[in-house]
Design a protein around this motif. Structure first.
Motif, PDB file in Angstrom:
ATOM      1  N   UNK A  63     -31.342  75.318  87.591  1.00 63.03           N
ATOM      2  CA  UNK A  63     -30.942  75.616  88.973  1.00 63.03           C
ATOM      3  C   UNK A  63     -30.554  77.078  89.161  1.00 63.03           C
ATOM      4  N   UNK A  64     -30.259  77.786  88.072  1.00 64.13           N
ATOM      5  CA  UNK A  64     -29.865  79.196  88.169  1.00 64.13           C
ATOM      6  C   UNK A  64     -31.060  80.135  88.229  1.00 64.13           C
ATOM      7  N   UNK A  65     -32.243  79.612  88.053  1.00 64.01           N
ATOM      8  CA  UNK A  65     -33.438  80.462  88.168  1.00 64.01           C
ATOM      9  C   UNK A  65     -33.502  81.057  89.579  1.00 64.01           C
ATOM     10  N   UNK A  66     -33.894  82.316  89.705  1.00 64.07           N
ATOM     11  CA  UNK A  66     -33.729  83.084  90.941  1.00 64.07           C
ATOM     12  C   UNK A  66     -34.269  82.375  92.176  1.00 64.07           C
ATOM     13  N   UNK A  67     -35.514  81.937  92.147  1.00 62.59           N
ATOM     14  CA  UNK A  67     -36.108  81.293  93.320  1.00 62.59           C
ATOM     15  C   UNK A  67     -35.376  80.005  93.678  1.00 62.59           C
ATOM     16  N   UNK A  68     -35.148  79.200  92.658  1.00 65.22           N
ATOM     17  CA  UNK A  68     -34.463  77.928  92.888  1.00 65.22           C
ATOM     18  C   UNK A  68     -33.031  78.168  93.378  1.00 65.22           C
ATOM     19  N   UNK A  69     -32.349  79.151  92.783  1.00 57.55           N
ATOM     20  CA  UNK A  69     -30.962  79.387  93.151  1.00 57.55           C
ATOM     21  C   UNK A  69     -30.837  79.880  94.592  1.00 57.55           C
ATOM     22  N   UNK A  70     -31.712  80.788  94.991  1.00 57.33           N
ATOM     23  CA  UNK A  70     -31.658  81.277  96.372  1.00 57.33           C
ATOM     24  C   UNK A  70     -31.926  80.152  97.365  1.00 57.33           C
ATOM     25  N   UNK A  71     -32.833  79.257  96.985  1.00 58.01           N
ATOM     26  CA  UNK A  71     -33.102  78.109  97.853  1.00 58.01           C
ATOM     27  C   UNK A  71     -31.882  77.193  97.914  1.00 58.01           C
ATOM     28  N   UNK A  72     -31.216  77.042  96.795  1.00 57.40           N
ATOM     29  CA  UNK A  72     -30.009  76.233  96.746  1.00 57.40           C
ATOM     30  C   UNK A  72     -28.931  76.816  97.665  1.00 57.40           C
ATOM     31  N   UNK A  73     -28.738  78.116  97.594  1.00 58.94           N
ATOM     32  CA  UNK A  73     -27.757  78.774  98.477  1.00 58.94           C
ATOM     33  C   UNK A  73     -28.099  78.548  99.944  1.00 58.94           C
ATOM     34  N   UNK A  74     -29.383  78.691 100.261  1.00 56.91           N
ATOM     35  CA  UNK A  74     -29.810  78.527 101.658  1.00 56.91           C
ATOM     36  C   UNK A  74     -29.543  77.106 102.154  1.00 56.91           C
ATOM     37  N   UNK A  75     -29.879  76.137 101.308  1.00 54.61           N
ATOM     38  CA  UNK A  75     -29.669  74.738 101.702  1.00 54.61           C
ATOM     39  C   UNK A  75     -28.177  74.438 101.835  1.00 54.61           C
ATOM     40  N   UNK A  76     -27.371  74.942 100.915  1.00 51.98           N
ATOM     41  CA  UNK A  76     -25.918  74.732 100.999  1.00 51.98           C
ATOM     42  C   UNK A  76     -25.368  75.289 102.305  1.00 51.98           C
ATOM     43  N   UNK A  77     -25.810  76.506 102.645  1.00 47.73           N
ATOM     44  CA  UNK A  77     -25.341  77.125 103.890  1.00 47.73           C
ATOM     45  C   UNK A  77     -25.787  76.305 105.105  1.00 47.73           C
ATOM     46  N   UNK A  78     -27.028  75.880 105.095  1.00 49.59           N
ATOM     47  CA  UNK A  78     -27.562  75.133 106.228  1.00 49.59           C
ATOM     48  C   UNK A  78     -26.796  73.825 106.449  1.00 49.59           C
ATOM     49  N   UNK A  79     -26.625  73.054 105.373  1.00 54.50           N
ATOM     50  CA  UNK A  79     -25.951  71.765 105.525  1.00 54.50           C
ATOM     51  C   UNK A  79     -24.454  71.931 105.796  1.00 54.50           C
TER      52      UNK A  79
END
Length: 819
Positions: free
Chosen positions: A445-461
């Motif tokens: 999950x810390x891989x750059x692409x995956x992590x940035x997507x994780x941050x975006x989803x966290x912010x959205x929800x």
């Protein structure tokens, strides 16, 4: 003595001639006489001696006299003007003669020694020159001799060099052959052991051969390396195949793997066969023999690695017997969770995550009871359960690396995957004791692409959740409103839900391996706090017209609760560690100035300071608005009280019982109602700040607008004191033990206005005297303390001297003869 006297007489004669000439010219020759001439020409004349004693001493010019200047100075210093001291001349002459003799002797000694030293130095130089020349001659002879020897021995050296090269070549060949011989000997031994079915010794010998391979790793003999490696590979395959087949057969007898809870023990629930002990003994033997093949297996087998972008921590290969034990589970995993199987569904990551956790749990007891003792006996420092878990987790990591790119842009699927992975990680670490130093799902999950997507989803929800919680009908109602002990903070539901959301986000990213990733999540939390603060501000502005309304108070409680929780979090170990990480990042990037870096390093500030300061400012503004609103109502209610005829009220002796002024009732009732209302709607800490701010304003208002604006007779002063001490102050006694301390202006003004006439006159005189003395700078410091002491004795500490004088002038009940 005969040498000095003519000189002195000649000098005196010259001075007398000069004196006569000066007298004729009217120049006052006595002022230019030298001291020596006066001593000789005026001797015996007391008047002249007295006159001469007052004359200025003028040093003699050595250019205009026969005696050198230093001689006359010496005589003047040693003899002086007293003729009796001439007796010293003999001693002086003798001393000078001795000094002269010593100087002559030294000159003679030096003049005789210097040539000897010079001669000796020249002789040494000549000797050194001769020695140097001799050395040069020897060096030249030796040089010629060496050259001749080298020319003579050159053919021998060439022949000898060829022989030495041949010897080294032979030695290399011999070493080469020795290594080959050693490998062949080891290979023959393995063959002999296998022919006699001595597999343990064969495995030990193969381990020795693998160590030889490791020693020769840096050699440039490529053919030798190939020979060694191929030999190791040949015997490794034979031994591994033989031991693996026997080991797998033993595992089958143990009903390995234990795929269900009913098979969590060897042989499942079936009756254990009679040869159980023999099976376990055979199992342990094969396990230890396979361990001996570990070195050769690591040489020949390259472990499967994930791409470098996942930045997994380094970890050793799985031990060989464990690889064999894991093979059936890996086969099951790939069968069910890859390809087109119905169990391989992107929307159901919990299936394979739960399966792996079940496998770890089902095999834990067997690993601890049977495998761990075998490892300890073999001297291998490996934890059996951790090794088993690490191998299964690698299956999960490979599966995640393959699945995440397929669902990266589906918010629901990706969010669900992250949730399940976090639950899996939590159970893996808390229940099964998986070490954080091993590769884990958090690295994927810390891989750059995956992590940035994780941050975006966290912010959205998170933003969606904030919208729903603020739009809820119960947003501003406390969940615990009916439970007094729990509802101390009077936290509205939206604020508590929001802080729970932040706490959940913290739990989600807490176990990320990289501090930089945690700091990015921390920034997201701070953004969410700021966004929530802005939303609260917007709702608050809609309620500004009624600052005492329920919703306005709920918003204020929410702001206070969030600021309080963030301040508590700032002292949490996790956030202190993040603060240290932020300090290191900022120090490297120079993002902060030295003052801010110092505050972070000394823990004077925290990671939430900016947010807390903004929330505290909003809280203060809202409280100020509430206080101003209540204060306006209090001022309106006090209009009649301000117009009270304090000058003509009956004295206390004229009234049977003192009662509250009728005009004060609206003022006190307004205060009481507003305090009761806000006490119910605000939490304790906010209400405490509120009533203290309100008390300060009321204190100044009554003091300035009522007391200083009126004159008071004895009855008026008594009535004012009764209204304040018996009615106003008790309103606040529910909130503190000594409410009068929050109304110091009123309290001290009542003291002054209600002083008996004698004390008031005495105080007035003391203050008047202090005022007059203040203009006199000489006794300024001695008069002022007297006035202050008099005021302090009466219990007056807040009011200044001038204020007390004004209050005394507001009294009208003075005696006719008094001041």
């Amino acid at each position: 003595m005969e040498m000095v006297q003519p000189l002195l007489n000649s000098d005196a004669t010259l001075d007398l001639q000069e004196q006569e000439t000066n007298k004729e010219e009217g120049l006052g020759g006595e002022t230019e006489d030298s001291e020596e001439a006066q001593l000789l020409c005026t001797a015996g004349d007391p008047k002249m001696e007295a006159l001469d004693s007052r004359k200025e001493r003028i040093p003699r010019d050595p250019e205009t006299c026969d005696i050198p200047f230093y001689v006359s100075e010496f005589v003047e210093r040693e003899v002086g003007t007293d003729y009796e001291s001439l007796s010293k001349l003999g001693g002086l002459i003798e001393q000078l003669s001795q000094n002269k003799a010593k100087l002559e002797e030294q000159v003679l000694t030096v003049s005789s020694e210097v040539p000897k030293r010079i001669q000796k130095a020249l002789q040494n130089a000549e000797d050194s020159k001769k020695s140097f020349n001799q050395l040069l001659e020897k060096e030249s002879l030796l040089y010629d001799s060496i050259n001749n020897h080298l020319m003579t021995s050159k053919p021998w050296m060439e022949d000898l060099g060829v022989l030495i090269s041949q010897i080294k070549e032979v030695e290399r060949h011999l070493a080469y052959l020795k290594w080959i011989s050693q490998i062949e000997e080891l290979s023959d031994n393995i063959q002999q052991y296998l022919m006699t079915n001595n597999v343990p010794e064969a495995a030990t010998t193969l381990a020795s051969m693998a160590e030889v391979d490791i020693k020769l790793r840096e050699s440039s003999c490529s053919h030798l390396l190939t020979f060694v490696r191929s030999t190791v590979q040949f015997w490794h395959k034979i031994l591994k195949d033989k031991l693996s087949s026997d080991f797998e057969e033993t595992l089958n007898h143990l009903h390995w793997p234990f795929v269900g809870p009913t098979q969590s023990q060897p042989f499942g629930l079936a009756t254990a066969p009679a040869n159980t002990q023999e099976i376990f003994t055979n199992f342990e033997t094969l396990f230890s023999q396979l361990l001996k093949l570990q070195t050769s297996d690591e040489l020949l087998t390259k472990p499967k690695q994930l791409p470098e972008k996942y930045i997994l921590p380094p970890s050793p290969p799985i031990i060989l017997p464990m690889q064999i034990m894991l093979a059936p589970l890996q086969k099951r995993f790939k069968y069910h969770f890859t390809g087109n199987r119905q169990t391989n569904v992107l929307s159901k990551p919990e299936w394979y995550l739960t399966q792996v956790l079940m496998w770890i749990g089902n095999h834990a007891k067997f690993l601890e009871d049977k495998i761990q003792p075998a490892l300890d006996k073999a001297g291998v420092s490996v934890n059996a359960k951790m090794e088993f878990s690490r191998a299964l987790v690698m299956l999960i990591l490979e599966k995640l690396a393959a699945d995440i790119p397929c669902l990266l842009y589906d918010d629901n699927l990706f969010c669900h995957l992250v949730d399940e992975v976090l639950l899996f990680e939590r159970e893996l670490h808390s229940v099964h004791g998986y070490l954080s130093s091993f590769p884990s799902c958090m690295h994927i999950l810390s891989e750059e692409t995956c992590f940035q997507r994780w941050l975006t989803v966290e912010r959205k929800f998170a933003l969606q959740k904030m919208d729903s919680m603020l739009s809820s009908e119960a947003a501003w109602i406390s969940q615990y409103k009916d439970i007094t002990d729990v509802d101390e903070m009077k936290v509205p539901d939206c604020a508590e839900t929001f802080m729970t959301l932040l706490l959940v986000i913290t739990d989600r990213y807490k176990h990320l391996p990289a501090a930089a990733r945690k700091l990015q999540f921390l920034e997201l939390q701070k953004e969410l706090v700021d966004d929530f603060r802005i939303r609260l501000t917007q709702v608050m502005k809609e309620e500004t017209r009624v600052p005492l309304a329920f919703r306005y108070c709920a918003i204020l409680n929410a702001v206070n609760y969030i600021a309080t929780v963030l301040a508590d979090w700032a002292d949490n170990v996790f956030f202190l560690q993040l603060q240290q990480s932020a300090l290191e990042v900022c120090a490297d990037s120079s993002a902060l100035n030295k003052l801010q870096l110092g505050q972070l390093a000394s823990m004077e500030s925290s990671v939430f300071d900016d947010m807390i300061n903004l929330l505290e400012r909003l809280k203060h503004d809202m409280l100020t608005r509430q206080v101003d609103h209540v204060f306006r109502e209090v001022k309106d209610a006090a209009r009649m009280y301000k117009k009270e005829r304090w000058l003509s009220l009956p004295s206390q002796s004229e009234q049977a019982v003192m009662s509250l002024s009728a005009t004060a009732c609206p003022l006190l009732m307004t205060l009481r109602d507003q305090l009761l209302q806000l006490e119910q709607q605000l939490c304790y800490s906010l209400f405490k700040i509120f009533w203290q701010m309100l008390a300060e304003k009321v204190d100044l208002f009554i003091y300035q607008e009522i007391i200083l604006a009126n004159h008071f007779n004895e009855g008026g002063a008594a009535q004012l004191q009764f209204d304040m001490t018996r009615n106003l102050f008790p309103l606040f006694s529910h909130y503190c033990k000594r409410p009068e301390n929050y109304f110091k202006h009123i309290k001290e003004a009542c003291i002054v206005l209600n002083l008996n006439v004698g004390s008031a006159l005495l105080l007035k005189d003391v203050l008047h005297s202090a005022t007059e003395n203040r203009t006199e700078t000489i006794i300024l410091n001695s008069s002022q303390p007297t006035a202050m002491a008099a005021l302090n004795e009466l219990g007056i500490y807040k009011l200044a001297q001038q204020d007390v004088e004004i209050l005394l002038n507001l009294r009208t009940h003075w005696p006719n003869t008094g001041k």
